[in-house]
Motif scaffolding. Structure first.
Motif, PDB file in Angstrom:
ATOM      1  N   LEU A  50       0.825  -1.207   0.000  1.00 32.07           N
ATOM      2  CA  LEU A  50       0.000   0.000   0.000  1.00 32.07           C
ATOM      3  C   LEU A  50       0.860   1.257   0.000  1.00 32.07           C
ATOM      4  O   LEU A  50       1.908   1.304   0.662  1.00 32.07           O
ATOM      5  N   TYR A  51       0.370   2.297  -0.709  1.00 32.00           N
ATOM      6  CA  TYR A  51       1.103   3.552  -0.871  1.00 32.00           C
ATOM      7  C   TYR A  51       0.120   4.713  -0.808  1.00 32.00           C
ATOM      8  O   TYR A  51      -1.077   4.566  -1.079  1.00 32.00           O
ATOM      9  N   LYS A  52       0.652   5.876  -0.494  1.00 30.48           N
ATOM     10  CA  LYS A  52      -0.114   7.098  -0.585  1.00 30.48           C
ATOM     11  C   LYS A  52      -0.021   7.628  -2.010  1.00 30.48           C
ATOM     12  O   LYS A  52       1.005   7.450  -2.678  1.00 30.48           O
ATOM     13  N   PRO A  53      -1.060   8.282  -2.525  1.00 33.10           N
ATOM     14  CA  PRO A  53      -0.963   8.890  -3.856  1.00 33.10           C
ATOM     15  C   PRO A  53       0.257   9.808  -3.940  1.00 33.10           C
ATOM     16  O   PRO A  53       0.519  10.601  -3.031  1.00 33.10           O
ATOM     17  N   GLY A  54       1.022   9.661  -5.021  1.00 33.26           N
ATOM     18  CA  GLY A  54       2.234  10.436  -5.210  1.00 33.26           C
ATOM     19  C   GLY A  54       3.477   9.796  -4.631  1.00 33.26           C
ATOM     20  O   GLY A  54       4.603  10.240  -4.924  1.00 33.26           O
ATOM     21  N   GLU A  55       3.315   8.750  -3.844  1.00 30.71           N
ATOM     22  CA  GLU A  55       4.467   8.074  -3.234  1.00 30.71           C
ATOM     23  C   GLU A  55       5.060   7.085  -4.240  1.00 30.71           C
ATOM     24  O   GLU A  55       4.337   6.307  -4.855  1.00 30.71           O
ATOM     25  N   PRO A  56       6.391   7.077  -4.437  1.00 28.73           N
ATOM     26  CA  PRO A  56       6.991   6.181  -5.423  1.00 28.73           C
ATOM     27  C   PRO A  56       6.970   4.730  -4.963  1.00 28.73           C
ATOM     28  O   PRO A  56       7.039   4.436  -3.765  1.00 28.73           O
ATOM     29  N   VAL A  57       6.869   3.834  -5.933  1.00 31.06           N
ATOM     30  CA  VAL A  57       6.902   2.402  -5.653  1.00 31.06           C
ATOM     31  C   VAL A  57       8.029   1.766  -6.450  1.00 31.06           C
ATOM     32  O   VAL A  57       8.288   2.144  -7.610  1.00 31.06           O
ATOM     33  N   PHE A  78      -4.837   1.327  -8.467  1.00 29.51           N
ATOM     34  CA  PHE A  78      -3.874   0.229  -8.422  1.00 29.51           C
ATOM     35  C   PHE A  78      -2.930   0.319  -9.623  1.00 29.51           C
ATOM     36  O   PHE A  78      -3.362   0.476 -10.763  1.00 29.51           O
ATOM     37  N   LEU A  79      -1.632   0.210  -9.336  1.00 35.66           N
ATOM     38  CA  LEU A  79      -0.587   0.255 -10.356  1.00 35.66           C
ATOM     39  C   LEU A  79       0.020  -1.139 -10.454  1.00 35.66           C
ATOM     40  O   LEU A  79       0.499  -1.689  -9.450  1.00 35.66           O
ATOM     41  N   PHE A 108      -2.837   2.196  -4.155  1.00 39.75           N
ATOM     42  CA  PHE A 108      -2.729   3.589  -3.723  1.00 39.75           C
ATOM     43  C   PHE A 108      -4.058   4.015  -3.107  1.00 39.75           C
ATOM     44  O   PHE A 108      -5.051   4.221  -3.809  1.00 39.75           O
ATOM     45  N   ASP A 109      -4.067   4.071  -1.788  1.00 38.19           N
ATOM     46  CA  ASP A 109      -5.231   4.554  -1.039  1.00 38.19           C
ATOM     47  C   ASP A 109      -6.527   3.904  -1.526  1.00 38.19           C
ATOM     48  O   ASP A 109      -7.507   4.606  -1.828  1.00 38.19           O
ATOM     49  N   PRO A 110      -6.596   2.567  -1.604  1.00 36.85           N
ATOM     50  CA  PRO A 110      -7.757   1.921  -2.227  1.00 36.85           C
ATOM     51  C   PRO A 110      -9.074   2.149  -1.515  1.00 36.85           C
ATOM     52  O   PRO A 110     -10.142   2.120  -2.155  1.00 36.85           O
ATOM     53  N   THR A 111      -9.045   2.412  -0.205  1.00 36.97           N
ATOM     54  CA  THR A 111     -10.308   2.619   0.498  1.00 36.97           C
ATOM     55  C   THR A 111     -10.947   3.969   0.184  1.00 36.97           C
ATOM     56  O   THR A 111     -12.039   4.272   0.675  1.00 36.97           O
ATOM     57  N   ASN A 112     -10.287   4.754  -0.653  1.00 31.40           N
ATOM     58  CA  ASN A 112     -10.877   6.014  -1.121  1.00 31.40           C
ATOM     59  C   ASN A 112     -11.268   5.969  -2.597  1.00 31.40           C
ATOM     60  O   ASN A 112     -11.628   6.997  -3.174  1.00 31.40           O
ATOM     61  N   ILE A 113     -11.201   4.789  -3.218  1.00 32.55           N
ATOM     62  CA  ILE A 113     -11.673   4.646  -4.594  1.00 32.55           C
ATOM     63  C   ILE A 113     -13.191   4.854  -4.625  1.00 32.55           C
ATOM     64  O   ILE A 113     -13.926   4.251  -3.842  1.00 32.55           O
ATOM     65  N   GLN A 114     -13.667   5.687  -5.517  1.00 32.84           N
ATOM     66  CA  GLN A 114     -15.089   5.981  -5.637  1.00 32.84           C
ATOM     67  C   GLN A 114     -15.648   5.363  -6.920  1.00 32.84           C
ATOM     68  O   GLN A 114     -14.980   5.327  -7.948  1.00 32.84           O
ATOM     69  N   TRP A 131      -9.992 -10.761  -0.713  1.00 28.27           N
ATOM     70  CA  TRP A 131      -9.453 -10.701  -2.073  1.00 28.27           C
ATOM     71  C   TRP A 131      -7.984 -10.344  -2.028  1.00 28.27           C
ATOM     72  O   TRP A 131      -7.402 -10.133  -0.964  1.00 28.27           O
ATOM     73  N   GLY A 132      -7.400 -10.262  -3.224  1.00 27.47           N
ATOM     74  CA  GLY A 132      -6.006  -9.839  -3.366  1.00 27.47           C
ATOM     75  C   GLY A 132      -5.902  -8.739  -4.402  1.00 27.47           C
ATOM     76  O   GLY A 132      -6.886  -8.355  -5.037  1.00 27.47           O
ATOM     77  N   TYR A 133      -4.675  -8.258  -4.589  1.00 32.13           N
ATOM     78  CA  TYR A 133      -4.451  -7.137  -5.511  1.00 32.13           C
ATOM     79  C   TYR A 133      -4.064  -7.582  -6.921  1.00 32.13           C
ATOM     80  O   TYR A 133      -4.078  -6.778  -7.848  1.00 32.13           O
ATOM     81  N   ASN A 134      -3.696  -8.861  -7.086  1.00 35.52           N
ATOM     82  CA  ASN A 134      -3.214  -9.332  -8.383  1.00 35.52           C
ATOM     83  C   ASN A 134      -4.308  -9.957  -9.243  1.00 35.52           C
ATOM     84  O   ASN A 134      -4.016 -10.698 -10.175  1.00 35.52           O
ATOM     85  N   ASP A 135      -5.534  -9.662  -8.956  1.00 35.03           N
ATOM     86  CA  ASP A 135      -6.660 -10.255  -9.682  1.00 35.03           C
ATOM     87  C   ASP A 135      -6.778  -9.614 -11.065  1.00 35.03           C
ATOM     88  O   ASP A 135      -7.033  -8.409 -11.181  1.00 35.03           O
ATOM     89  N   GLU A 136      -6.649 -10.419 -12.094  1.00 37.11           N
ATOM     90  CA  GLU A 136      -6.782  -9.935 -13.472  1.00 37.11           C
ATOM     91  C   GLU A 136      -8.190 -10.154 -14.027  1.00 37.11           C
ATOM     92  O   GLU A 136      -8.526  -9.634 -15.085  1.00 37.11           O
ATOM     93  N   THR A 137      -9.003 -10.943 -13.339  1.00 36.73           N
ATOM     94  CA  THR A 137     -10.369 -11.206 -13.784  1.00 36.73           C
ATOM     95  C   THR A 137     -11.337 -10.183 -13.214  1.00 36.73           C
ATOM     96  O   THR A 137     -12.154  -9.604 -13.939  1.00 36.73           O
ATOM     97  N   CYS A 138     -11.283  -9.991 -11.922  1.00 36.61           N
ATOM     98  CA  CYS A 138     -12.088  -8.967 -11.247  1.00 36.61           C
ATOM     99  C   CYS A 138     -11.124  -7.962 -10.634  1.00 36.61           C
ATOM    100  O   CYS A 138     -10.608  -8.179  -9.529  1.00 36.61           O
TER     101      CYS A 138
END
Length: 448
Positions: free
Chosen positions: A48-55, A109-110, A131-137, A385-392
């Motif tokens: 997890l990252y903050k928007p603008g934070e490098p990964v 998600f990147l 990147f801050d997924p709990t704020n996705i609208q 769930w996970g972050y690497n889901d390519e289907t959903c």
């Protein structure tokens, strides 16, 4: 009136049930690995990252668990399901390298895809930074008459007789559990089929409705929970018996039912999922009618399409008291129309040639998108769930999760894709079972 009869099924059905018990019980994906592994891992432990934070992405290629001595890999970096914003090749040192992934300016998600070719075969790995997924609208709009549309559908359903027909399946019964193939009157002219497992000991039991992932397949029933004292009802959604030979379902999948998630999308009253969603309510009707069921102790569970149906059922029917949803599909499907990933079945993705991008079809989606049902869920839920889901894509199911106002427990395993670890099932069971067997919510018989 419920009609019960007994029938002896061919041994093929028993073998088929055993084969499918673990692999398609709820439509969950299975872990697939090879002896060549391409691992891509963001540099934050929780991904997890903050928007603008490098990964930075760590790339590791192993063969039988040992780093590959030398290799050049290709990579793409992009917001999930979108076109690459950065591509190139990367030289590994003892099978390993670190890649600058950049950042995202807003919630999302990147993803980094890495391709390694060894012995003429290409292997893929991916890692996804959140990147801050709990704020996705969400992007999908809520139709003004959404509630009225579904209340009308439920009223039409309630006017139909249940006409439940139960066929005992002696070869699947155990010392403690009876198993039935069930055939009900569904919405409109459809029938609803499923496998019912009922503890033999006299008494009232909690109930678990299991809703299926995408596809066309047979079902074997959930004996595991039934042996623990839960009435389970595992349903299909296509209006066909769920105990036929496998080749019947394969032929339907390749023929008459191929592409069913887009059937009649231009008409909200005739769209394929209208019958599906309302028949989930009909399945609750059936469970509530059984003398063995405590109709104040009913729950629903599913993954992928089933995760979507779990949320939909809980929103449409307040007799459901708890839900479990793994990586729900059909969520924020209009994401693609707004420059980001949308949910399965990816109706508006570029690779569909935009054939569904018409006003009527976009309008229909608003009545069926899981985001809009999530807005009306009032009961506790467990989600995983996970972050690497390519289907959903995780962007899609966070769009639904973030509008939930009801109590919610989330178990994230970042590296998982469209599959689950056993620990995710165990967490879900540990959350749900004590509620089913101990808690006693306020009595209600009405629908929302």
């Amino acid at each position: 009136m419920i009609k019960v009869k007994s029938a002896v099924r061919p041994s093929q059905s028993l073998l088929m049930g055993l084969l499918f018990l673990l692999s398609v019980q709820l439509g969950f994906g299975q872990i697939q690995k090879s002896y060549i592994q391409v691992q891509v891992t963001p540099d934050h432990p929780n991904w997890l990252y903050k928007p603008g934070e490098p990964v930075k992405f760590r790339v590791l290629v192993t063969q039988s668990g040992v780093p590959v001595p030398a290799a050049t890999v290709k990579y793409n970096i992009m917001p999930e399901k979108m076109k690459p914003v950065k591509s190139g090749t990367l030289q590994l040192n003892n099978g390993e390298a670190v890649l600058d992934g950049g950042t995202m300016p807003a919630a999302g998600f990147l993803r980094c895809d890495v391709f390694a070719t060894l012995d003429g075969k290409e292997y893929k790995g991916l890692g996804t930074a959140g990147f801050d997924p709990t704020n996705i609208q969400p992007t999908v709009k809520l139709p003004a008459d959404f509630s009225q549309f579904w209340e009308k559908g439920k009223a039409e359903l309630a006017a139909l007789p249940l006409d439940a027909r139960m066929t005992l399946m002696p070869e699947r019964c155990t010392e403690n559990v009876n198993v039935y193939h069930v055939n009900l009157q569904g919405y409109g002219k459809s029938r609803l089929y499923g496998i019912l497992c009922v503890p033999k000991k006299e008494g009232k039991y909690p109930a678990l409705l299991q809703v299926p992932g995408a596809g066309i397949r047979p079902y074997s029933g959930d004996m595991g929970h039934a042996e623990k004292g839960v009435v389970t009802f595992q349903i299909g959604i296509h209006g066909i018996p769920v105990d036929m030979p496998l080749d019947v379902y394969n032929n339907l999948s390749a023929g008459a039912l191929s592409g069913y998630p887009a059937f009649n999308l231009e008409n909200k009253d005739r769209y394929y999922y209208k019958r599906v969603y309302l028949n989930c309510v009909r399945a609750v009707d059936f469970l509530a009618s059984l003398p063995q069921v405590n109709d104040n102790q009913m729950s629903v569970m599913g993954g992928s399409q089933g995760g979507a149906l779990s949320i939909v059922t809980a929103a449409l029917d307040n007799r459901i008291k708890w839900l479990v949803a793994f990586y729900p599909a059909l969520s924020d499907m209009t994401g693609y129309l707004n420059g980001r990933a949308g949910g399965w079945p990816h109706l508006f993705a570029e690779n569909t040639n935009r054939v569904h991008e018409t006003p009527d079809k976009i309008n229909t989606v608003g009545y069926y998108d899981v985001v809009n049902f999530a807005r009306f869920v009032k009961v506790p839920g467990f989600y995983s769930w996970g972050y690497n889901d390519e289907t959903c894509p995780p962007t899609s199911y966070y769009s639904a999760y973030n509008v939930l106002k009801a109590p919610k427990d989330l178990f994230v395993v970042p590296e998982t894709g469209h599959w689950t670890y056993p620990e995710q099932y165990e967490k879900a069971d540990a959350w749900l079972m004590p509620k089913l067997v101990k808690e006693e919510p306020a009595k209600t018989k009405s629908r929302k």
